[in-house]
Design an enzyme around this catalytic site. Structure first.
Site, PDB file in Angstrom:
ATOM      1  N   GLN A   1      -4.260  -1.539   9.871  1.00 37.48           N
ATOM      2  CA  GLN A   1      -4.291  -2.863   9.252  1.00 37.48           C
ATOM      3  C   GLN A   1      -4.865  -3.905  10.212  1.00 37.48           C
ATOM      4  O   GLN A   1      -4.490  -3.957  11.387  1.00 37.48           O
ATOM      5  CB  GLN A   1      -2.881  -3.262   8.789  1.00 37.48           C
ATOM      6  CG  GLN A   1      -2.808  -4.533   7.970  1.00 37.48           C
ATOM      7  CD  GLN A   1      -3.461  -4.445   6.597  1.00 37.48           C
ATOM      8  OE1 GLN A   1      -3.665  -3.371   6.057  1.00 37.48           O
ATOM      9  NE2 GLN A   1      -3.812  -5.575   6.029  1.00 37.48           N
TER      10      GLN A   1
ATOM     11  N   LYS B   1       0.837  -1.205   0.000  1.00 40.78           N
ATOM     12  CA  LYS B   1       0.000   0.000   0.000  1.00 40.78           C
ATOM     13  C   LYS B   1       0.875   1.261   0.000  1.00 40.78           C
ATOM     14  O   LYS B   1       0.642   2.200  -0.748  1.00 40.78           O
ATOM     15  CB  LYS B   1      -0.938  -0.004   1.226  1.00 40.78           C
ATOM     16  CG  LYS B   1      -2.052  -1.056   1.123  1.00 40.78           C
ATOM     17  CD  LYS B   1      -2.833  -1.232   2.434  1.00 40.78           C
ATOM     18  CE  LYS B   1      -3.838  -2.369   2.312  1.00 40.78           C
ATOM     19  NZ  LYS B   1      -4.601  -2.629   3.541  1.00 40.78           N
TER      20      LYS B   1
ATOM     21  N   ASP C   1     -10.681   3.129   4.585  1.00 46.20           N
ATOM     22  CA  ASP C   1     -11.039   1.705   4.489  1.00 46.20           C
ATOM     23  C   ASP C   1     -12.564   1.533   4.447  1.00 46.20           C
ATOM     24  O   ASP C   1     -13.051   0.449   4.103  1.00 46.20           O
ATOM     25  CB  ASP C   1     -10.531   0.955   5.730  1.00 46.20           C
ATOM     26  CG  ASP C   1      -9.296   0.112   5.456  1.00 46.20           C
ATOM     27  OD1 ASP C   1      -9.127  -0.337   4.307  1.00 46.20           O
ATOM     28  OD2 ASP C   1      -8.516  -0.087   6.397  1.00 46.20           O
TER      29      ASP C   1
HETATM   30  N1  GUN Z   1      -6.903  -6.758   6.410  1.00 50.47           N
HETATM   31  C1  GUN Z   1      -7.326  -7.434   5.311  1.00 50.47           C
HETATM   32  N2  GUN Z   1      -7.886  -6.595   4.414  1.00 50.47           N
HETATM   33  C2  GUN Z   1      -7.825  -5.364   4.957  1.00 50.47           C
HETATM   34  C3  GUN Z   1      -8.238  -4.085   4.504  1.00 50.47           C
HETATM   35  O1  GUN Z   1      -8.814  -3.908   3.427  1.00 50.47           O
HETATM   36  N3  GUN Z   1      -7.984  -3.047   5.345  1.00 50.47           N
HETATM   37  C4  GUN Z   1      -7.373  -3.210   6.556  1.00 50.47           C
HETATM   38  N4  GUN Z   1      -7.184  -2.145   7.312  1.00 50.47           N
HETATM   39  N5  GUN Z   1      -6.984  -4.388   7.002  1.00 50.47           N
HETATM   40  C5  GUN Z   1      -7.207  -5.457   6.205  1.00 50.47           C
END
Ligand code: GUN
Length: 294
Positions: A97, A53, A120
């Site tokens: 995350q 990311k 998110d």
């Molecule tokens: N863990 C798995 N997918 C995601 C996501 O899209 N965002 C976040 N913050 N954690 C994740």
């Protein structure tokens, strides 16, 4: 023969579109979009995702900040960090995350993120806005899938869509999005899960199947009808003697046999996976432009 949906290519296209936007922002001297990512602990998969990311931000010209915290960070300490991000005017959006270490209440953390910075789309306020078809940040994976359906011009109106999995990150929002009066959307949707009785009776009728279970090769050819559109969200590492690395990635779909019956199908890897990053970047740009919360 099925059309293979190339998520890597579409993700690159979106990132190129974003780069053009960033160049325009630079040209008129405006502030660059700035994404922060919080990673607690050192889970291998999470490190890879967050690293990707942050790298993608740099590639399109966004600013990015990585906040790394020890695995034994307390809930109170994390809430303090979140408060700081909420109040930092340079940060347009940020993510925490998941999964978080067991001693931290994820729901409490999600609710502490300022909704206008919640790129998110996990905050209850943003989930509610999604359900009501109000401006919001769509969660990255469902947003990515909607982009794939749109850019491949897959007709969804009046189709029967079966979503397998009810997670807050994928299955649940996906079922809402596919039923909304939008394009893509306007499907008749059934959300199936681990307690569904006779799952095959649903999947055999489906025009579109979105599988987000995390069970390698779960969906088999005998479960689908001819011409089905298959979106595979699963990505599981399994040991393999065929690869140098000693493992391979498997989706939730038994690919070869299901592809033979499909009109469109996403591969693993290279299908849904790469799209999630593009979605997050789009949300960050939206946030920096105050398109969701004016
Ligand atoms: N863990 C798995 N997918 C995601 C996501 O899209 N965002 C976040 N913050 N954690 C994740």
């Amino acid at each position: 023969m099925a059309t293979i949906i190339d998520g890597k290519l579409i993700s690159q296209q979106i990132q190129e579109e974003l780069t053009i936007e960033v160049n325009a922002i630079k040209a008129n001297g405006s502030k660059l979009p700035h994404l922060a990512a919080v990673l607690v602990g050192n889970d291998g998969a999470s490190e890879t995702y967050v690293g990707a990311k942050v790298k993608a931000c740099e590639k399109v010209g966004f600013k990015s900040t990585m906040v790394r915290l020890a695995a034994d960070t307390t809930e109170k300490e994390l809430l303090f960090i979140i408060e700081g991000l909420n109040n930092d005017p340079d940060i347009d959006g940020y993510i925490v995350q998941l999964p978080l270490p067991k001693h931290i209440d994820e729901q409490k953390i999600m609710m502490a993120i300022a909704p206008e910075k919640d790129v998110d789309g996990f905050h209850p306020q943003n989930v509610g806005r999604m359900a009501l078809n109000l401006p919001t940040y769509l969660p990255a994976t469902p947003f990515g899938i909607m982009q794939l359906l749109e850019r491949y011009k897959i007709d969804t109106v009046g189709k029967y869509c079966v979503v397998i999995g009810r997670s807050h990150i994928v299955g649940s929002p996906m079922s809402i999005l596919m039923a909304r009066n939008t394009n893509p959307g306007n499907c008749t949707v059934t959300m199936c899960h681990s307690k569904t009785a006779d799952l095959k009776a649903f999947t055999l009728k489906a025009d579109i199947i979105i599988v987000a279970l995390g069970k390698p090769e779960f969906l088999t050819a005998d479960m689908v009808k001819d011409g089905v559109v298959v979106i595979d969200v699963g990505i599981t590492r399994v040991a393999s003697t065929q690869t140098k690395s000693g493992f391979k990635l498997l989706g939730d779909v038994k690919y070869d046999e299901v592809a033979a019956k499909s009109s469109f199908i996403t591969p693993v890897p290279g299908g849904v996976g790469p799209m999630t990053i593009a979605s997050l970047l789009v949300n960050t740009l939206k946030s920096s432009r105050k398109e969701v919360y004016k």
